[in-house]
Structure formats: C-alpha cells, structure tokens
Design an enzyme around this catalytic site. Structure first.
Site, PDB file in Angstrom:
ATOM      1  N   CYS A 248      43.562   5.330-117.032  1.00  0.00           N
ATOM      2  CA  CYS A 248      44.179   4.769-115.825  1.00  0.00           C
ATOM      3  C   CYS A 248      43.467   5.224-114.563  1.00  0.00           C
ATOM      4  O   CYS A 248      43.290   4.451-113.621  1.00  0.00           O
ATOM      5  CB  CYS A 248      45.644   5.164-115.747  1.00  0.00           C
ATOM      6  N   PHE A 292      41.067  12.080-112.978  1.00  0.00           N
ATOM      7  CA  PHE A 292      41.675  11.963-111.648  1.00  0.00           C
ATOM      8  C   PHE A 292      40.833  11.098-110.725  1.00  0.00           C
ATOM      9  O   PHE A 292      39.608  11.219-110.707  1.00  0.00           O
ATOM     10  CB  PHE A 292      41.875  13.366-111.053  1.00  0.00           C
ATOM     11  N   TYR A 294      40.508  11.373-107.627  1.00  0.00           N
ATOM     12  CA  TYR A 294      39.778  12.227-106.688  1.00  0.00           C
ATOM     13  C   TYR A 294      38.375  12.530-107.205  1.00  0.00           C
ATOM     14  O   TYR A 294      37.405  12.544-106.464  1.00  0.00           O
ATOM     15  CB  TYR A 294      40.550  13.538-106.487  1.00  0.00           C
ATOM     16  N   TYR A 337      42.017  13.535-100.214  1.00  0.00           N
ATOM     17  CA  TYR A 337      43.420  13.239-100.430  1.00  0.00           C
ATOM     18  C   TYR A 337      44.010  12.820 -99.092  1.00  0.00           C
ATOM     19  O   TYR A 337      43.627  13.364 -98.042  1.00  0.00           O
ATOM     20  CB  TYR A 337      44.173  14.479-100.935  1.00  0.00           C
ATOM     21  N   HIS A 395      50.654   8.920-114.118  1.00  0.00           N
ATOM     22  CA  HIS A 395      49.840   7.717-114.261  1.00  0.00           C
ATOM     23  C   HIS A 395      49.193   7.428-112.915  1.00  0.00           C
ATOM     24  O   HIS A 395      49.786   7.709-111.874  1.00  0.00           O
ATOM     25  CB  HIS A 395      50.805   6.584-114.667  1.00  0.00           C
ATOM     26  N   ASN A 417      48.910  -2.220-111.403  1.00  0.00           N
ATOM     27  CA  ASN A 417      48.829  -1.432-112.633  1.00  0.00           C
ATOM     28  C   ASN A 417      47.630  -1.907-113.457  1.00  0.00           C
ATOM     29  O   ASN A 417      46.976  -2.894-113.095  1.00  0.00           O
ATOM     30  CB  ASN A 417      50.144  -1.588-113.418  1.00  0.00           C
TER      31      ASN A 417
END
Ligand code: NAG
Ligand code: NAG
Length: 451
Positions: A248, A292, A294, A337, A395, A417
């Site tokens: 994801c 992630f 990031y 972030y 998620h 999604n």
C-alpha cells in the site's frame, strides 16, 4: 493455485524476519554517536556491511525535531513511525532502521542502536554508510506485532453477513457490504492488503494541537475540495489494485507523485509509475511486507528516482529487482511529514497542505469493519468479523479531498485506496474528519516532484 499457495506460505515463514522494530519517540530522543565510513560512495552504495569507520559524529536529537552536532550546528530529525529515524544536518541526510532481533511474532527491539544505514549529501552524489549508538542505554523492548498463530492467518477469508448487517443497523453514516471477491484471498493476504505486520503499532501519536495561526489560515479554504475535480479538471490518476502484497505504501507514494506531476505539468504528463520498482528494488522498504511513503515517495524518490510502470510491471510478489535500467527516472526534490516531523500533523495543516500543495499519502488504522466499506462517511464501529478477525494494522492511502455532508454536517476526508475500482466509492472512500478517526490525522506526508 495449490502449489503457489504452498510456495507462498514457505516464503512468508522466511520473510517474517523483516522489520518488527518497535521504537518510540522517547527511546530515540537524546545524544547519539554516529560512526560513518569514507564519503566516497555513490547512490549504488549498499551499506549491508558498515565498512571501516572514518568519521565519528555526536548528534543530540531533542524535542521536538532539533538535531545539534558537537559544534552547536543545528539541523532537524524525525522518527519514521516506530521503525527508524532520519537526521538532516550539515548538508547531509542520515537514515537507518532501528536494531532488533527476532520476527513479527516475537521480537526484541534495541532502540539505542541502529542497523547499518545510509548517509548522503545534498547533491545526492556523495554517499557513506553509518551506524548509530545512543550514548545512554535504552532497555530492550520485547513485542509481538502479530498476536494470532500463523496457522489461523493462513485460512481463507470469509465475508461475515452478520458483521455487515450489524454495521448497517447501528448507524447510517456509512454502508457496509460483503465483497465476494475478497474470498479469493487468505486472511493473511487480506492483512497484507491493509498494511501488513510491519505497520502494527498500538499507539500512534495524537495530532498536534492547532495553533491560532493554523486555524486562521484554514478559514480561507473552500468548504469542499477535491483534486479529481478542480474547476472541472482531474489531477488524480486511475485507481489500482495492490492484490495480496503489503505494498500500500508504494501505491500511495506513486499515486502522490503521479498527481503532483499532473498538477505541475497541467496534465501534460500523465505518468503511471512502477510500484514494483519500490517493492523489489528499494532497500528502504520491506517489499510485500510493508513500508512507508516517507521513505519511498520521499527518500527513495530523491535518492534513486521512480520509473514508469512498463519499466517494472506490477507482479504483487517479492521478486528480485528487475527494473529496466535504460528507463528515465523521475525525482523528488523535497519531502517532509506535514508539520515538519512525525508527530506534528493535524487537520488544519493537512487541509492547507492538501489545497496548496496537492494530494498527500496518509496512514490510518484498518479495523475489521473497514474491509466491508461500501460507501458513505466511514467511522470505526467496533464490530468484528466473527469468522476471521484480523490484526489492526496501518494502511497507507492517498488523501485527495475533503468536504462536509450537506444533510448531516458531518465533515470528511476523501481518499484513494488501492483495492481496485470496484471497492468503496469507485475505489475511493470518505472517512470522518476532525476527530483523528483511526489516526488518519497523525501521519500525512508531502513531496515535491521535479517535472
Ligand atoms: C564528499 O564530501 C566530503 C565533505 O563532506 C568531501 O570531503 C569529499 O571530498 C566528498 N567526496 C566526493 C567523492 O565528492
Ligand atoms: C452540497 O451543497 C452544495 C451547495 O449547496 C452543492 O454545490 C453540492 O453539490 C452539494 N453536494 C452534494 C453531495 O449534494
């Protein structure tokens, strides 16, 4: 099918030694010694092994995000979830995963040291490896991110009609429905679709309180906004399906870069980027076991860039890296972030970043009831799937809009999604806004793509 299932089960058993680290902010905050190798590498530097140490640096990481070296030079730092941390100081960027031993069912995190990580300068041409050791000891932490026996997770996933009717009887904000197509997945595969074991965390940070300035700025934003329809123009690429791989984070990452590229080129570039490239080729993710945004839409896209889907088409498997090296790569120049560091996010900052900068990957907790979302404004009802309760996991999806329901006044976010276009509202969903529903206001991420 049977044969493939057996192979998959074996791979999973092996792959389950990947990233069960569970390190918290207070574990990482403090003074660290970084041992760094010669600054002579390029972006192909592996850092599997540290190599001879040439530089020793002392960095103090203090609240909320200030890093200071032994001479008093200042930089910044951030945690990445509970997995590791990044330090940016003296024109260099350092990232390493926190050290652990064990696997997802039983791990010990040693949060006062890291695995061997990567350091590079601002030009991205001058690389070295490093490892970090905290100057004060942090007690080892044992944890289990997966509480169910593997044998249970390997059973088939079944829709629970009672769960669906319980949800629909209890509230009218969103509708639940059974998805027969989910039954082609095992429970473990459903768990991977929602984030996988690496992303299990009991207590994500709460959103930072909004300052009066943040509130004032938000007052000028429209009541409803959606990047799929900005004065009739759509900047959001098509919905995809991650299948039974915990990827994801790369779908949310590539969806962000695709949308940002459409925005900055006024839809002249409508690239679809390879999610498999990040799954198979990045040392900064755990492939189908999670990762992630990031580290992928951010650090990986700065360091290595991303490629078109054709250069490494999606297989949903942890295949070896096989990206066509003749393909052009697209890079990101900056990332952070929302709010500047993990822990600084809130609704107001997300609204502003979304409208002013573009779609943002966000993380949120997936509970049993979410799999059955069929439309409306989601909130967690607390109902469980009696046949196959799944682990609560985090998620990643792409935030593309927000609004207020005309009839009820309920505020919502709209997210893209990666469970195919037949799921939810044409592959999108709406979720309650302003109350950190399922932690959705705790981890939004911004990246600037270079057209
Ligand atoms: C890398 O940067 C360092 C300074 O941080 C410099 O001394 C060194 O010469 C650079 N190496 C290369 C190969 O550019
Ligand atoms: C809500 O109301 C606004 C203005 O009254 C209208 O433009 C919009 O289409 C309505 N939205 C829905 C979902 O009905």
């Amino acid at each position: 099918m049977l044969f493939r299932g057996a192979v998959l089960a074996v791979c999973l058993a092996l792959a389950w030694s990947d990233t069960p680290a569970n390190c918290l902010y207070e574990d990482i905050r403090g003074t660290w010694t970084f041992q760094e190798t010669e600054r002579s590498g390029d972006s192909s530097l592996s850092c599997d092994e540290l190599g001879p140490v040439v530089h020793t640096k002392t960095f103090t990481l203090s609240f909320p995000d200030t890093a200071t070296d032994e001479l008093g030079n200042e930089g910044t730092w951030t945690m990445i979830w509970n997995q590791g941390f990044e330090v940016n100081i003296n024109e260099r960027s350092y990232f390493a995963f926190s050290y652990y031993e064990g696997d997802f069912t039983s791990a010990t995190s040693y949060c006062d040291r890291t695995f061997s990580g990567w350091s590079r300068d601002k030009t991205i041409r001058n690389w070295s490896c490093f490892s970090a050791q905290k100057n004060t000891r942090v007690a080892p932490r044992t944890s289990s991110k997966v509480t169910q026996p593997l044998s249970k997770l390997h059973k088939a996933y079944r829709n629970d009609e009672k769960l669906v009717s319980d949800i629909n009887a209890a509230q009218t904000s969103w509708r639940a429905k059974a998805y027969p197509e989910h039954e082609k997945f095992g429970r473990y595969q459903m768990f991977l679709r929602a984030g996988g074991p690496g992303a299990v965390l009991s207590s994500p940070p709460s959103p930072a309180p909004a300052t009066p300035e943040q509130k004032a700025r938000v007052a000028f934003l429209p009541e409803n906004f959606d990047w799929r329809n900005v004065e009739g123009v759509n900047y959001v690429s098509a919905v995809r399906d991650q299948a039974s791989c915990g990827s994801c984070y790369t779908f949310a990452s590539m969806a962000q870069l695709e949308a940002r590229l459409r925005m900055v080129t006024r839809n002249q570039r409508q690239d679809v980027f390879s999610t498999q490239d990040a799954v198979s080729c990045s040392v900064l993710s755990q492939g189908c076991m999670g990762g992630f945004a990031y580290l992928i839409a951010g650090r990986y896209a700065v360091d290595q860039g991303v490629v078109a889907e054709e250069c490494n088409p999606y297989t949903a498997l942890d295949d070896p890296c096989d990206t066509d090296t003749s393909c052009a790569r697209t890079y990101v120049s900056e990332y952070e972030y929302v709010g500047g560091y993990y822990g600084a996010c809130n609704e107001e900052l997300m609204l502003q970043a979304l409208v002013e900068k573009g779609p943002l990957p966000v993380g949120y907790m997936v509970y049993d009831d979410f799999y059955n979302y069929g439309g409306g404004i989601y909130h967690h009802t607390g109902f469980k799937n009696d046949f196959n309760p799944l682990e609560v996991t985090s998620h990643a999806v792409l935030l593309v809009g927000y609004g207020v329901d005309n009839a009820t006044g309920e505020k919502y976010w709209t997210c893209k999604n990666s469970w195919g276009a037949d799921w939810g509202e044409d592959g999108f969903f709406r979720i309650r806004r302003g109350s950190n529903e399922c932690s959705i206001e705790s981890m939004a991420f911004d990246a600037t793509v270079i057209p």
